[in-house]
Motif scaffolding. Structure first.
Motif, short mmCIF file in Angstrom:
data_model
loop_
_atom_site.label_atom_id
_atom_site.label_comp_id
_atom_site.label_asym_id
_atom_site.label_seq_id
_atom_site.Cartn_x
_atom_site.Cartn_y
_atom_site.Cartn_z
N LEU A 34 0.81 -1.22 0.00
CA LEU A 34 0.00 0.00 0.00
C LEU A 34 0.84 1.27 0.00
N ASN A 35 2.14 1.14 0.23
CA ASN A 35 3.00 2.32 0.31
C ASN A 35 3.63 2.70 -1.02
N SER A 36 3.25 2.01 -2.10
CA SER A 36 3.74 2.41 -3.43
C SER A 36 2.57 2.44 -4.39
N PHE A 37 2.68 3.26 -5.43
CA PHE A 37 1.59 3.40 -6.38
C PHE A 37 1.32 2.08 -7.10
N SER A 38 2.38 1.45 -7.61
CA SER A 38 2.17 0.18 -8.33
C SER A 38 1.71 -0.91 -7.38
N GLY A 39 2.24 -0.90 -6.16
CA GLY A 39 1.82 -1.91 -5.20
C GLY A 39 0.35 -1.82 -4.88
N GLY A 97 10.52 -21.89 12.85
CA GLY A 97 11.34 -22.66 13.77
C GLY A 97 10.69 -23.93 14.26
N GLN A 98 9.38 -24.07 14.07
CA GLN A 98 8.66 -25.24 14.56
C GLN A 98 8.51 -26.35 13.52
N ILE A 99 9.01 -26.10 12.30
CA ILE A 99 8.92 -27.10 11.24
C ILE A 99 9.85 -28.27 11.56
N THR A 100 9.36 -29.49 11.35
CA THR A 100 10.12 -30.68 11.75
C THR A 100 10.51 -31.57 10.57
N VAL A 101 10.36 -31.07 9.34
CA VAL A 101 10.72 -31.85 8.15
C VAL A 101 11.62 -31.00 7.26
N PRO A 102 12.38 -31.60 6.33
CA PRO A 102 13.19 -30.81 5.39
C PRO A 102 12.33 -29.80 4.63
N PHE A 103 12.81 -28.56 4.55
CA PHE A 103 11.97 -27.47 4.05
C PHE A 103 12.84 -26.51 3.25
N LEU A 104 12.48 -26.29 1.99
CA LEU A 104 13.19 -25.35 1.11
C LEU A 104 12.27 -24.20 0.75
N SER A 105 12.79 -22.97 0.92
CA SER A 105 12.02 -21.79 0.53
C SER A 105 12.83 -20.98 -0.49
N ILE A 106 12.15 -20.49 -1.52
CA ILE A 106 12.77 -19.62 -2.52
C ILE A 106 11.95 -18.35 -2.65
N ASN A 107 12.59 -17.22 -2.40
CA ASN A 107 11.97 -15.90 -2.61
C ASN A 107 12.88 -15.07 -3.49
N SER A 108 12.36 -13.95 -3.98
CA SER A 108 13.13 -13.04 -4.81
C SER A 108 13.28 -11.70 -4.11
N ALA A 109 14.49 -11.13 -4.18
CA ALA A 109 14.76 -9.85 -3.53
C ALA A 109 13.99 -8.70 -4.17
N ASP A 110 13.58 -8.85 -5.43
CA ASP A 110 12.85 -7.75 -6.09
C ASP A 110 11.35 -8.04 -6.19
N ASP A 111 10.85 -8.94 -5.34
CA ASP A 111 9.42 -9.26 -5.33
C ASP A 111 8.64 -8.05 -4.82
N PRO A 112 7.74 -7.49 -5.64
CA PRO A 112 6.99 -6.31 -5.20
C PRO A 112 5.93 -6.64 -4.15
N VAL A 113 5.58 -7.91 -4.02
CA VAL A 113 4.55 -8.32 -3.07
C VAL A 113 5.16 -8.72 -1.74
N VAL A 114 6.32 -9.37 -1.77
CA VAL A 114 6.95 -9.89 -0.55
C VAL A 114 8.24 -9.12 -0.30
N ARG A 115 8.21 -8.23 0.70
CA ARG A 115 9.37 -7.40 1.00
C ARG A 115 10.08 -7.83 2.28
N HIS A 116 9.46 -8.72 3.05
CA HIS A 116 10.05 -9.16 4.32
C HIS A 116 10.16 -10.69 4.31
N VAL A 117 11.39 -11.20 4.32
CA VAL A 117 11.66 -12.63 4.27
C VAL A 117 12.52 -13.02 5.47
N PRO A 118 12.12 -14.04 6.25
CA PRO A 118 12.90 -14.46 7.43
C PRO A 118 14.11 -15.30 7.04
#
Length: 251
Positions: free
Chosen positions: A57-62, A145-166
Motif C-alpha cells: 500500500l506504500n507504493s503506487f504500483s503496489g 522454527g517449529q517445522i520438523t521436516v526438510p523445508f526449502l524456501s525460494i523468494n526473490s529480492a525484487d518481489d513487489p509483493v513480498v518485501r520481508h523474508v525471514p
C-alpha cells in the motif's frame, strides 16, 4: 488425510506457491511432528502478511496494480461460490458476502477487512477485529522454527509483493532459505530458442528428488490415526471436528 489414506506407504511431499506457500508453511509449523507431509518446498511465500500488505500500500504500483489485482481476484472467486455462501441469509458469512459485493475495485486489504476476516474460518479464531488482526494471525514467519521436516524456501529480492523474508529460517537446521536477486513474484523466467519457462523448476525438481528418493524415510505412518465414522467421513482420532467425504458426482 485423503491422500494419506489412499497411499499409506508413500511419503508425501508438499509444494506451495505464493499464498499457498503460506498455508503449507503454517500447516507444517502448527502440526510439528504430527505433520503428514514428509518435506516441503515453497516459492514466493508472503511470510509476514501484515508487513508485506503495508509495503504494497506504500507504493503506487503496489496499491493500484498488485493489491487491487489480488483484491479483485478474491472478489471474483467469492462470487463464484455465492450460492453456498448465501444459503443462510442471516449468517455472518452471508452478511459479509453481501457487503463485499458492494466493493468496487478493492485492494487486498479492503476485501479482507470486509469479507475474509469474518468468513475466512471458524470460531474461536474468526471473526477478527480488522484485516491487520487476521494478517498477524495468518502469517507464517513466526513459526518457521517449529517445522520438523526438510523445508526449502525460494523468494526473490525484487518481489513487489513480498518485501520481508525471514532469512534466518527461524534458526531451524531443517530449513533452507534461498533469496534470488531477480524474479519478481513467481517470475524467475528464462528464455531460449523456442521456449520460455521458469528456471526454478530445475532446483525444485532436484529438491524433490533429494527428499523423495535419496533420503531414507521412517516408514511409520505420520499424523493421528485415521478412521471412517458412521456417516462415511474420514476423520482423525482426537480431532473429530475435521473430516472429508468423497461424494459421487451427478451424471
Amino acid at each position: 488425510m485423503y491422500v494419506a489414506q489412499q497411499f499409506p506407504g508413500a511419503p508425501l511431499h508438499g509444494l506451495g506457491f505464493s499464498l499457498g506457500s503460506n498455508v503449507l508453511t503454517r500447516y507444517l509449523g502448527e502440526e510439528g511432528a504430527q505433520s503428514r507431509v514428509h518435506s516441503a518446498c515453497v516459492l514466493a511465500c508472503p511470510w509476514d502478511l501484515r508487513q508485506n500488505n503495508h509495503g504494497l500500500l506504500n507504493s503506487f504500483s503496489g496499491k493500484h496494480i498488485y493489491s487491487k489485482g489480488l483484491g479483485g481476484n478474491l472478489l471474483n472467486l467469492m462470487k463464484r461460490h455465492l450460492p453456498a455462501l448465501m444459503q443462510d441469509p442471516d449468517h455472518d458469512v452471508a452478511k459479509a458476502a453481501r457487503a463485499a459485493l458492494k466493493l468496487k475495485n478493492p485492494t487486498l486489504e479492503k476485501f479482507d477487512d470486509t469479507f475474509t476476516r469474518i468468513a475466512g474460518g471458524p470460531a474461536p479464531y474468526f471473526p477478527f477485529r480488522d484485516a491487520d488482526g487476521y494478517y498477524v494471525w495468518a502469517s507464517s514467519h513466526k513459526i518457521v522454527g517449529q517445522i520438523t521436516v526438510p523445508f526449502l524456501s525460494i523468494n526473490s529480492a525484487d518481489d513487489p509483493v513480498v518485501r520481508h523474508v525471514p532469512m534466518d529460517g527461524g534458526g531451524n537446521g531443517l530449513v533452507v532459505m534461498g533469496l534470488t536477486t531477480g524474479g519478481g513474484h513467481l517470475g524467475w523466467f528464462q528464455a531460449g530458442p523456442g521456449y520460455v519457462d521458469r528456471w526454478t523448476t530445475k532446483p525444485v525438481m532436484e529438491w524433490l528428488k533429494l527428499v523423495g528418493q535419496d533420503l531414507v524415510h521412517d516408514p511409520t505412518p505420520k499424523g493421528p490415526p485415521l478412521f471412517t465414522d458412521e456417516d462415511g467421513f474420514l476423520r482423525e482420532k482426537g480431532r473429530e471436528r475435521l473430516g472429508i467425504k468423497v461424494l459421487e458426482a451427478e451424471v
